[in-house]
Design an enzyme around this catalytic site. Structure first.
Site, short mmCIF file in Angstrom:
data_model
loop_
_atom_site.label_atom_id
_atom_site.label_comp_id
_atom_site.label_asym_id
_atom_site.label_seq_id
_atom_site.Cartn_x
_atom_site.Cartn_y
_atom_site.Cartn_z
N SER A 190 30.46 39.55 41.36
CA SER A 190 30.94 38.26 42.11
C SER A 190 29.99 38.18 43.48
O SER A 190 29.66 37.14 44.08
CB SER A 190 32.24 38.38 42.81
OG SER A 190 32.66 39.62 43.33
N HIS A 191 29.53 39.23 44.08
CA HIS A 191 28.54 39.36 44.96
C HIS A 191 27.27 40.43 44.83
O HIS A 191 27.40 41.55 44.27
CB HIS A 191 29.34 40.02 46.31
CG HIS A 191 30.62 39.52 46.73
ND1 HIS A 191 31.65 39.26 45.93
CD2 HIS A 191 30.62 38.62 48.09
CE1 HIS A 191 32.60 38.59 46.72
NE2 HIS A 191 32.07 38.11 48.05
N ASN A 192 26.32 39.89 45.29
CA ASN A 192 25.15 40.62 45.17
C ASN A 192 24.10 40.09 46.23
O ASN A 192 23.64 39.20 46.37
CB ASN A 192 24.12 40.23 43.59
CG ASN A 192 23.43 40.95 43.15
OD1 ASN A 192 22.97 42.21 43.89
ND2 ASN A 192 22.46 40.73 42.18
N THR B 249 29.01 43.83 43.61
CA THR B 249 30.15 44.04 43.20
C THR B 249 30.46 43.67 41.79
O THR B 249 30.19 42.68 41.43
CB THR B 249 31.37 43.74 44.04
OG1 THR B 249 31.26 42.22 44.16
CG2 THR B 249 31.37 44.16 45.55
#
Length: 352
Positions: free
Chosen positions: A102-104, A116
């Site tokens: 979802s987050h990078n 994540t």
């Protein structure tokens, strides 16, 4: 000669209060914005007009439920990886293709890629991360799961008037989680409906109620059950950091000794500026135990918030400040997505 007292900060306007208020929780009732509007001295029509305007501007990303991955049985982790600089963008793009990421971000550290990932209960998290390590060409990958959650809950001070060391009791911690919770079919249906972007209307839950075949009172009662179990944190507004003016984030990482992490972590989590506070594992090349995330309208503000933490509760503790230099991916995690199972079958040869 005594220095003059600082001028008092002006009181927040009803609009500012509204934008702060909707980040805390939006009640599950037939007309929730009427309730919230009354809280901040507006009419329902005025509140809806402001929120529609803020959404049209792109500041308000969505209104939806926020669920706890672990209580729902999902396995999740922060992952830190080391890439050769000339291979970083290509490696990040491969990581982005995983539906559970979802987050990078690229960060200012030898561990230059941070993402994540969450996978369903039947999946092998380590196998997924190992495959991403191989596919992305990382030189080193470290799993950094949450060992203890001191706080999670992004709430931006839209007034700009709060002190950097302002305090508040965290809304959501490890104590609210129920890792042995048995997810029901109704829970799954509830998650599927409430992870959608709810409309900014007088009755935003009408479509979800219709899809679930339940009245608003029945939906509210089930939401309370999920909250009590720790599966549902809240329904709230989510802002786009950049559009909301919070253009800089800083992740303070602290080498707090193991015999002090419980107390120090609790104290750090009470800073309102801290949106996330976790205990994570250490490695030979990574000595930091506690992670604190803050956001600011400038680098100076974000670093100032980290400095406030150091001055009050972490003097003499070795620490570092990591910040994003490039955002590769940022989306809300969606549960029960069929695309996840397709990725697992293609890359791992499994159904999960």
């Amino acid at each position: 000669m005594t220095a003059p007292a600082a001028a008092p900060k002006p009181a927040p306007t009803p609009r500012e209060q509204l934008l702060n208020r909707i980040q805390r929780d939006i009640p599950i009732t037939r007309r929730p914005y009427a309730v919230i509007a009354q809280d901040v001295g507006l009419t329902e029509a005025e509140a809806l007009s402001i929120l529609r305007e803020v959404k049209a501007e792109g500041v308000l990303r969505q209104v939806s439920a926020i669920f706890d991955t672990r209580t729902l049985g999902y396995q999740s982790s922060l992952v830190a990886a080391v890439h050769d600089e000339d291979q970083l963008d290509a490696g990040a793009e491969i990581v982005n293709q995983h539906p559970g990421v979802s987050h990078n971000y690229k960060r200012n550290h030898s561990f230059n890629l941070w993402y994540t990932i969450a996978v369903p209960p039947e999946s092998d998290l380590e196998a997924h991360v190992q495959k991403l390590h191989e596919l992305s060409g990382a030189r080193l990958t470290r799993l950094m799961p949450t060992l203890h959650l001191f706080k999670i809950g992004v709430e931006f001070d839209m007034t700009g008037k709060e002190d950097w060391n302002a305090k508040a009791k965290p809304q959501y911690t490890s104590e609210q989680r129920n890792i042995g919770y048995a997810v029901t079919d109704l829970d799954r249906a509830f998650v599927t409906e409430f992870q959608k972007d709810l409309p900014v209307t007088e009755e935003p839950y009408a479509d979800a109620c219709a899809a679930l075949g339940l009245s608003i009172d029945e939906v509210a009662a089930h939401a309370e059950k999920m909250k009590a179990a720790g599966a549902l944190r809240r329904v709230s507004a989510v802002f786009r950091h950049q559009k909301a003016g919070f253009t800089f984030n800083a992740m303070g990482v602290w080498a707090v000794p193991q015999d002090s992490v419980a107390e120090v972590g609790r104290q750090m989590a009470e800073f309102k500026a801290v949106s996330h506070c976790y205990l994570r594992p250490t490695y030979p090349e990574w000595p930091y135990t506690i992670f604190t995330m803050v956001h600011g309208r400038s680098k100076e503000e974000a670093f100032g918030k980290i400095n406030a933490i150091e001055q009050e509760v972490a003097q003499g503790v070795a620490h570092d400040i990591l910040y994003s230099t490039k955002e590769y991916k940022k989306v809300r995690l969606e549960f029960y997505k069929p695309e996840f199972y397709g990725w697992a079958k293609e890359h791992l040869g499994t159904e999960a």
